[in-house]
Design an enzyme around this catalytic site. Structure first.
Site, PDB file in Angstrom:
ATOM      1  N   PRO A  98       0.855  -1.190   0.000  1.00  2.00           N
ATOM      2  CA  PRO A  98       0.000   0.000   0.000  1.00  2.00           C
ATOM      3  C   PRO A  98       0.885   1.233   0.000  1.00  2.00           C
ATOM      4  CG  PRO A  98      -0.665  -1.533   1.718  1.00  2.00           C
ATOM      5  CD  PRO A  98       0.630  -2.030   1.169  1.00  2.00           C
ATOM      6  N   CYS A  99       0.477   2.235  -0.770  1.00  2.00           N
ATOM      7  CA  CYS A  99       1.361   3.387  -0.910  1.00  2.00           C
ATOM      8  C   CYS A  99       0.758   4.538  -0.133  1.00  2.00           C
ATOM      9  CB  CYS A  99       1.525   3.623  -2.402  1.00  2.00           C
ATOM     10  SG  CYS A  99       1.313   5.183  -3.089  1.00  2.00           S
ATOM     11  N   GLN A 100       1.179   4.698   1.116  1.00  2.00           N
ATOM     12  CA  GLN A 100       0.574   5.747   1.954  1.00  2.00           C
ATOM     13  C   GLN A 100       1.367   7.041   1.900  1.00  2.00           C
ATOM     14  OE1 GLN A 100       2.913   3.684   3.202  1.00  2.00           O
ATOM     15  NE2 GLN A 100       2.340   3.077   5.257  1.00  2.00           N
TER      16      GLN A 100
END
Ligand code: SAM
Length: 397
Positions: A98-100
């Site tokens: 996931p690219c937070q």
């Protein structure tokens, strides 16, 4: 090393490929790679117990339910040595971290290169493992301005570790997935391994797979019902007000008529020309829009069945994501949709896996190759132009 980190099962592969899947979810990416028959499962991890249970039930391999940020921070080298010790062939590491972006939390912890993000953790684990090939799948906004630093740092860390890194936005419809699903895909090949190219398209715009081909044969179910022979073919129970709206949306690709449903939707539609997809129906003969975790809910996009008065069932969503028709999603009703919406479509993963195996020279699928500049503030605003240009971001891409 904790028991959860120990790779399970023997691997006799000298020349066979090994597969390591991080942030493995319910197994969409692994399903595609393993379907080629050329990869041995080595290790998979995800911190979501329902997604892990789905992976295990359908693929028959254990998933380590660990926090991969912790593994990267505390035991990356031990973890990598454990996997390398039991597989002598080449390894492909796949993952959908996931690219937070850079949260304030990350800033507090003081890592300006993003190592404390999940994306950074994935790169740390990749560098420790030194696989022949690394494949990363993510949302296209990985390449947008706000995430650029994250991507650019990951790319330079992989380059410094001896990888040739290429990045593209792909539309998975080009691989026969019956969805317009744009995704960021990064392929990194170790310097001593032949460079892996992006897979060739199998379907051209205008000849994409259709909704009818993938879900047209399923038995009808009404709102709130479940099919007798398939627990995954269960429709949400919609409220009376929602059903009232759904019934007025024309069959086979129709939009919510103006004046039907919440007034605020009319206001945004007339003033901004937006939200035409909300309460829209899928069309039989075209691709579906991107299947998301919210696709059982008609107010969240074009997710109403082409003819029946309800949102999609998990079985329909899973088939549109190209999961096998007997795939069973473990967990509460809403969680099944989350797993499905998050997944890499197995068919797209399979095409990528075949490209890893074949190398070679062929035309490569893709909307755009990523260079030294971000694609802009957001990918979604580029989509109408991409459609107009036959699926490419600019002429000549
Ligand atoms: C986009 S999904 C991956 C989907 C998967 N590649 C597939 O094809 O099914 C991202 C996954 O990362 C997992 N995840 C999020 N944070 C995590 C963490 N700290 N450690 C391990 N997994 C994590 C989520 O549970 C989710 O399943």
């Amino acid at each position: 090393m904790s028991k959860a980190l120990e790779p399970a099962g023997p691997s006799d592969g000298v020349n066979r490929w090994g597969l390591v899947d991080l942030f493995a979810g319910c197994g969409g990416a692994s399903a595609g790679f393993l379907a080629t028959g050329a990869f041995d499962h080595l290790w998979a991890a995800d911190n979501d117990r329902w997604a892990a249970a789905t992976y295990e039930k359908n693929l028959g391999h254990e998933v380590a339910t660990v926090d991969l940020l912790e593994v990267a921070e505390s035991s990356a080298d031990v973890w990598a040595a454990g996997i390398r010790a039991r597989h002598r062939g080449p390894i492909c590491l796949v993952g959908g971290p996931p690219c937070q972006g850079f949260s304030s939390h990350v800033k507090v912890r003081g890592d300006s290169r993003g190592r404390n993000t999940l994306y950074g953790a994935f790169v740390t684990l990749a560098i420790a493992l030194e696989p022949e090939v690394v494949v990363i799948e993510n949302v296209p906004d990985l390449f947008a301005t706000r995430n650029w630093e994250l991507f650019a740092d990951a790319r330079s860390r992989l380059s410094d570790a001896g990888y040739r890194v290429r990045a593209r936005i792909l539309n998975f419809a080009e691989f026969g997935v019956p969805q317009e699903r744009f995704r960021a895909v990064v392929i990194a090949s170790r310097a001593d391994h032949p460079e892996v190219r992006f897979p060739a398209p199998t379907h051209a715009q205008g000849a994409f797979s259709s909704v009818q081909e993938w879900i047209g044969e399923l038995s009808p179910v009404a709102s709130g019902e479940v099919a007798e022979d398939d627990a995954m073919h269960q429709a949400s129970r919609h409220s009376k007000a929602t059903l009232e709206i759904i019934r007025q949306v024309p069959a086979d690709g129709g939009n919510r008529p103006i004046g039907v449903g919440p007034e605020c939707l009319d206001r945004t539609r007339t003033s901004h020309g937006g939200y035409t997809d909300v309460y829209g129906r899928l069309a039989w003969q075209t691709t579906a829009p991107t299947i998301t975790a919210r696709c059982r809910t008609p107010s969240c996009g074009r997710f109403i069945h082409p003819e029946q008065h309800r949102g999609l069932t998990a079985r329909e969503a899973a088939l549109l994501q190209t999961f096998p028709s007997n795939w069973h999603f473990v967990g509460p009703f809403d969680d099944r949709f989350k797993q499905i919406g998050n997944a890499v479509p197995p068919l797209a993963a399979r095409r990528i896996a075949e490209a890893v195996l074949s190398g070679g020279s062929h035309s490569e699928a893709g909307v755009v190759e990523i260079g030294d500049e971000p694609i802009g503030s957001s990918f979604s605003v580029l989509i109408p132009g991409i459609r107009r240009r036959g699926g490419r971001l600019a002429e000549g891409n």
